[in-house]
Design an enzyme around this catalytic site. Structure first.
Site, short mmCIF file in Angstrom:
data_model
loop_
_atom_site.label_atom_id
_atom_site.label_comp_id
_atom_site.label_asym_id
_atom_site.label_seq_id
_atom_site.Cartn_x
_atom_site.Cartn_y
_atom_site.Cartn_z
CB ALA A 1 -1.66 28.07 -4.41
CE LYS A 2 4.82 23.35 -5.62
NZ LYS A 2 5.92 24.32 -5.53
N GLY A 3 -0.14 22.93 -7.08
CA GLY A 3 -1.02 22.06 -7.85
C GLY A 3 -0.22 21.05 -8.62
#
Ligand code: NAD
Length: 416
Positions: free
Chosen positions: A104-106
């Protein structure tokens, strides 16, 4: 490179490894897209009383092997395509080192340098609230990235804990030790880089002890890698930070540089017993091992031919362009790719999460031993696939990373 190309590049790497694995087109289409991508727009009341609306993202790429995991970035260039590409790379990275996570990444599009500490806290708490619908200790676990740190993770964890009524330390990693962070987390990425360098030397019949090492970037990853390299008997002949590099063919005193010359005006440039070099000259210095540990796209079609190192170990994310990869492979330079070489950080984040879930904390040497074991095993597996398929090491790492995720996706099947 435009943002569009970052995602295209990530997809091309997937398509390339899919060919070795003979994956079904439908499966490749699943792996080429994120499972979930959320865009949030949220207001923050600044110290001046002005209301500013920020745009943020969280992308969960593939949860087939476990909860998704990846950093939160605060930077003006953050956008959805780049965040998606970074989430994909996190999936392969977790898979290469075989920890039970997807990627994931944000991030938030913001220049944190222009914000006060109080404004960063408010932005973080509101962003955490907005993401509450998709993050969680069993579903998606953020960590620090560019522009964020342990304190930001502490605020993030506190906000989500307030909303559910009890403390949930496992919802983020990279927290301060006092809030359930792990011993060894800060040094983990640099430590993993050096484990990979030592393993690569064994395979190349090169002695790590006495080898000449150059490190680009003297921040978290670079300074730890340089200090551990020195401790293991290597001679660190060159290091650099954003202001430039320093070189001494007889070796630099890394501990002294770290203790006396970091965090002060002028940084390592104040050190006298050396030759000053630019960051581009640094990459071309005469050495055995080169560790790019600063920013992306440092080894390119322009300079790859001039690299003298026999071994490149990627501490940074994406320091080598595809053209440079090809040139160095043809020159016989072994490049240990980022998704393997700098995975020590996420492995120790995994340890932090496991400790938080159990409320049972380990001593630093236990963390370091477990980390080294995982890194050595992963290195061995990637080196084996590299020989088996006669490829470069990046392709081999991608083959392993993609295969484990593809296998899990097939075994789970398509719902309903
Ligand atoms: P950091 O901010 O602590 O350090 C970065 C270093 O690079 C600093 O010394 C800075 O002066 C230097 N630098 C910046 N611009 C430069 C330039 N143009 N030329 C040369 N040096 C420059 O960051 P970090 O946490 O050490 O991360 C470094 C790299 O490693 C990044 O690519 C990051 O994505 C990657 N990485 C970090 C971790 C981690 O756990 N910290 C994990 C995986 C990957």
């Amino acid at each position: 490179m435009s943002e569009y190309n970052v995602l295209e590049m990530a997809r091309q790497q997937l398509y390339n490894s899919a060919r070795y694995l003979d994956l079904d087109d439908g499966l490749v289409a699943v792996l080429a897209r994120p499972k979930r991508a959320v865009t949030v727009n949220f207001p923050v009341v600044m110290d001046s009383g002005e209301v500013v609306v920020y745009e943020g993202y969280r992308v969960q790429h593939n949860p087939s092997r476990g909860p998704t995991k990846g950093g939160l970035r605060y930077h003006p260039d953050v956008d959805l395509d780049e965040t998606t590409a970074l989430a994909m790379w996190m999936t392969w990275k977790c898979s290469v080192v075989n920890i039970p996570y997807g990627g994931a990444k944000g991030g938030v599009k913001v220049n944190v340098k222009e914000l006060s500490k109080r404004e960063i806290e408010k932005l973080t708490r509101r962003f955490a609230s907005e993401l509450n619908i998709i993050v969680g200790e069993r579903s998606d676990i953020p960590a620090p990235d560019i522009g964020t740190n342990a304190q930001v993770m502490g605020w993030f964890m506190d906000t989500l804990s307030m909303q559910c009524g009890y403390t949930v330390p496992g919802v983020v990693t990279g927290k301060p030790i006092e809030l359930g962070g792990s011993e060894g987390r800060v040094e983990a990425t640099g430590r993993g880089v050096i484990v990979c360098a030592i393993e690569a030397c064994h395979n190349m019949n090169l002695n790590f002890e006495g080898s000449r090492v150059v490190v680009q970037g003297f921040g978290n990853v670079g300074s730890v890698a340089a200090r551990l390299a020195e401790r293991e008997g290597a001679i660190v002949v060159g290091v650099s930070d954003a202001s430039g590099g320093i070189y001494n063919p007889n070796g630099l005193p890394i501990n002294e540089l770290y203790e006396k010359y970091t965090g002060v005006d002028g940084g390592i440039q104040n050190y006298k017993d050396c030759e000053k070099v630019s960051n581009s000259e640094l990459l071309e210095l005469d050495c055995d091992i080169l560790i790019p540990a600063a920013i992306s796209a440092q080894l390119t079609a322009e300079n790859a031919d001039k690299v003298k190192a026999k071994l490149v170990v990627e501490g940074a994310n994406g320091p080598t362009t595809p053209e440079a990869d090809k040139i160095m492979h043809e020159k016989g330079i072994l490049v240990v790719p980022d998704i393997l070489a700098n995975a020590g950080g996420v492995v120790t984040s995994y340890f932090e999460w496991v400790q938080d879930l159990q409320n049972f904390f380990w001593e630093e040497n236990e963390v370091n031993d477990k980390l080294s074991k995982i890194m050595r095993r992963a290195y061995g597996e990637v080196a084996h696939v590299m020989r088996e398929h006669n490829t470069d090491m990046r392709t081999a790492a991608m083959i392993i990373g993609v295969k484990r995720v593809a296998d899990a996706t097939i075994m789970r099947g398509i719902f309903p």
